[in-house]
Design an enzyme around this catalytic site. Structure first.
Site, mmCIF file in Angstrom:
data_model
loop_
_atom_site.group_PDB
_atom_site.id
_atom_site.type_symbol
_atom_site.label_atom_id
_atom_site.label_comp_id
_atom_site.label_asym_id
_atom_site.label_seq_id
_atom_site.Cartn_x
_atom_site.Cartn_y
_atom_site.Cartn_z
ATOM 1 N N CYS A 198 0.825 -1.203 0.000
ATOM 2 C CA CYS A 198 0.000 0.000 0.000
ATOM 3 C C CYS A 198 0.857 1.249 0.000
ATOM 4 O O CYS A 198 1.899 1.301 0.647
ATOM 5 C CB CYS A 198 -0.917 0.018 1.231
ATOM 6 S SG CYS A 198 -2.542 -0.662 0.891
ATOM 7 N N HIS A 199 0.358 2.273 -0.699
ATOM 8 C CA HIS A 199 1.055 3.556 -0.752
ATOM 9 C C HIS A 199 0.670 4.416 0.440
ATOM 10 O O HIS A 199 -0.485 4.422 0.849
ATOM 11 C CB HIS A 199 0.665 4.316 -2.018
ATOM 12 C CG HIS A 199 1.028 3.614 -3.279
ATOM 13 N ND1 HIS A 199 0.293 2.577 -3.796
ATOM 14 C CD2 HIS A 199 2.071 3.799 -4.119
ATOM 15 C CE1 HIS A 199 0.860 2.147 -4.907
ATOM 16 N NE2 HIS A 199 1.934 2.870 -5.133
ATOM 17 N N ASP A 248 -11.967 -7.651 21.291
ATOM 18 C CA ASP A 248 -11.126 -7.509 22.480
ATOM 19 C C ASP A 248 -11.933 -7.024 23.676
ATOM 20 O O ASP A 248 -11.730 -7.473 24.801
ATOM 21 C CB ASP A 248 -9.978 -6.538 22.199
ATOM 22 C CG ASP A 248 -9.046 -6.388 23.393
ATOM 23 O OD1 ASP A 248 -8.868 -5.249 23.869
ATOM 24 O OD2 ASP A 248 -8.525 -7.411 23.863
ATOM 25 N N MET A 302 -8.220 -0.121 0.727
ATOM 26 C CA MET A 302 -7.536 -0.798 1.835
ATOM 27 C C MET A 302 -7.661 -0.021 3.134
ATOM 28 O O MET A 302 -7.738 -0.613 4.206
ATOM 29 C CB MET A 302 -6.061 -1.031 1.507
ATOM 30 C CG MET A 302 -5.826 -1.990 0.362
ATOM 31 S SD MET A 302 -6.838 -3.521 0.420
ATOM 32 C CE MET A 302 -6.385 -4.215 2.014
ATOM 33 N N GLU A 303 -7.709 1.306 3.033
ATOM 34 C CA GLU A 303 -7.876 2.118 4.238
ATOM 35 C C GLU A 303 -9.245 1.853 4.870
ATOM 36 O O GLU A 303 -9.368 1.725 6.088
ATOM 37 C CB GLU A 303 -7.732 3.600 3.897
ATOM 38 C CG GLU A 303 -6.302 4.088 3.710
ATOM 39 C CD GLU A 303 -5.597 3.566 2.470
ATOM 40 O OE1 GLU A 303 -6.278 3.097 1.530
ATOM 41 O OE2 GLU A 303 -4.359 3.613 2.439
#
Lengths: 168, 168, 168, 168, 168, 168
Positions: free
Chosen positions: C83-84, C133, C118-119
């Site tokens: 990824c950039h 969690d 992707m972000e």
């Protein structure tokens, strides 16, 4: 290294004047705690906006600040050059609005070879910066301070408490 | 989401009360600067130790603090949840001993879509925490504060300067 | 490099079989958005605990997840090798309890040379992991999934929307 | 803090409703392990491309995913707010193509005071996101899920295994 | 600051002797590239082990090194204090075994205001360190070096190529 | 996984050829140290500039490099994929100008289950890259190398010293 030797009386400054991490190899693992606070003077206008929005909205300004402080405690050794990486056991961060100021209090505990004062101070400071970021659209005069240690336990210097701090 | 709508008057708190990053897509890229300061009250004992050690040792306490501040400016968006990642163009950090206090001043510049106030404040605050870490073996009463914005330029709100700050 | 040349039909796998970052130098800067979701099947016991605690406590489980997702979006290029780094303009993350499942929806916007899918996916996934969690003390059978892209705009492939997704 | 006390039944939500790191100071150091899996439904087109490219190219998509997962395990406490930093002793990550799906399995071990379930889940999830990133040019409909814990050992709750999981 | 003014002839050292980030605000955005190499002298024993294991195992030592280099390029501004954060457009990293040495070559491209030499050098260096880590169980005499810039384009100083380097 | 089993003779390459973190769970905690060096050939022009600027300015080039190295040691497990996170007890970094070269020497100590060779090498390498960054405006021909381990103690392989290294 060509520098005149200097006795500095400061543990992080080596006799030659260079900075260094204090050597904690071989030290005992004991329980360490530290409590620190940070104040943010937001002024009456912003304090009013925080109260008017009700507990939910206030929770989000203060809630965001609390989480940012907890995360920052875990990153202290990345930010403060001579700090040792620690396996922190606990971070608690409280955030409350008191009149025209927000008070952040961070408590950190660790079974380790070195104190956690910097973790507590960093948590409180980053939480304070987060409050500033959340409210700055309503006023740039907001000030952060004081940021200071309230109490610590464990290690060679044992228990220390700032005068006037009730403890706990 | 089931929460009552709230008008908060704060840009980082959405109408529903949730926290959010301000949307800067589509905004113009302009030159932004910000200057912030942080003070560390070290007290006469530590100030004396810093002076006695000469410029080299003092340089290392203050030099370490300056570098920590510059590095922290670049990490602001990791630490402050609602901050945008920025391609910072410049960070300058000055550190000086003034009587019993250390003064850190950070100046940040960026061609960007959002201001750099948080970068300047974070740089100054982390530099102050680093001074504390470097001197704490000689005194835990050291206090950090105030940490505050001195000046900013660029963006919608344009030029702002804190009263009493000469600028530059 | 001694490997047989292979046409892979995948942009991130080079003709020689090696992995590479797609070259985006010289591409136009345009507005990019992406929306992704992640579901967490918490089951009736945990869903009940979340509801019984009222909006404040529920806000803290979901509020913590939302912040973790926003922070993770900004770190995507550190976690996903090809990824950039991007200067993200906006991250929005919603979290809601729907019956026995928590739904996280992330929307990301950026004026850039490459998409932000992707972000958005990383934000949703990390938010989902955070929910896990926060609730895991009450049940390890909790499952995360699906995590998937809902919509994207901008760039060469333009507008894409998953079938069945209303959009917005 | 002005919030009504709430019993939440969740260890990460304090009686006052606030989020907190579970206090593990003073707990025994014991051996902890956890195994988690993540599935990526790539569909027949992408599965075919992965197979046609031979083991080398497939190795690079899966190999990149495996490394991303191993690295992410070590960063779990930075991403999941209430997670404790751990000195992880081992991370294993397997990646295999099974028909039209990729299966990632992460196993983590640590001599520590708290479990490593989040490390295993985060490793598997980030590996899955990396697979998505490597193949997305050939299809945006790819879905990730389920991501779930398969087995854990150590600590107060001892050995737990998901029904239907053979173990090992 | 009390230091004698010094003309240093070095851009990163300010006239007062302090370190500073070069101010690139207002500079033009142009295409920048840089290529750097790093050699690792593994010796005949390890080179033989790498060859005997076949392309799969060798691919994993070199493949791991390549990915570590690509990831490190993106983190250069966190590691090198006076480096500017950049939105990197491309990182390519090749790794090959040449007799008793491994050669890593990194190429970085960016449309930006400052060069990418440090990104290329850091990628190559971290890749070399990763090779060392992967093989060290078989020999501690392994040496890394030279690590050096081969070529750069763009910016004020334009095109530079090390003598003897063919380019490309 | 479908790969032919391979005995690789390298601890970080699993029998199936995949990369893995060495399993150190259950190993004894003992004192570990490592010393590594990195050389930077700056050439006579830059060496002269460093000397002419006096100890203050030289201190800033070398001082910045030293701090960068200390900080990098703490980040080794983030950069080197198969490295274990460690709670480092000490990092010392010396930097000196010797004729036309800068020599960086890093020493790391840790009470732990695995060696600290990578921490020492990474510290020296990043310090060397920082020197390059600080001086590069005056010459791109600068070369880094060798970077190598000088000495280590502790662990299964015990004490090792490079031939010709005096120790200490």
């Amino acid at each position: 290294m060509g520098r005149r030797p200097v006795t500095s009386g400061l543990s992080h400054v080596s006799p030659q004047g260079g900075a260094r991490m204090v050597d904690v190899s071989g030290k005992n693992v004991t329980e360490r705690t530290a409590t620190a606070e940070a104040w943010v003077t937001v002024g009456p206008l912003i304090a009013g906006l925080l109260r008017e929005s009700g507990s939910v909205a206030k929770g989000d300004v203060l809630g965001t600040a609390r989480l940012a402080g907890i995360l920052a405690a875990k990153r202290t050794s990345e930010l403060i050059p001579m700090c040792h990486p620690l396996a922190i056991d606990l971070v608690e961060l409280e955030a409350e609005l008191e009149e025209n100021r927000v008070r952040l209090v961070a408590r950190v505990a660790c079974d380790g070879k070195t104190g956690v004062e910097m973790e507590a101070l960093t948590a409180a400071a980053i939480a304070a910066l987060t409050v500033y970021d959340m409210v700055k659209s309503a006023g740039k005069e907001v000030e952060i301070g004081p940021v200071r240690l309230l109490e610590k336990t464990g290690g060679k210097s044992g228990h220390w408490r700032r005068e006037g701090h009730a403890g706990g």
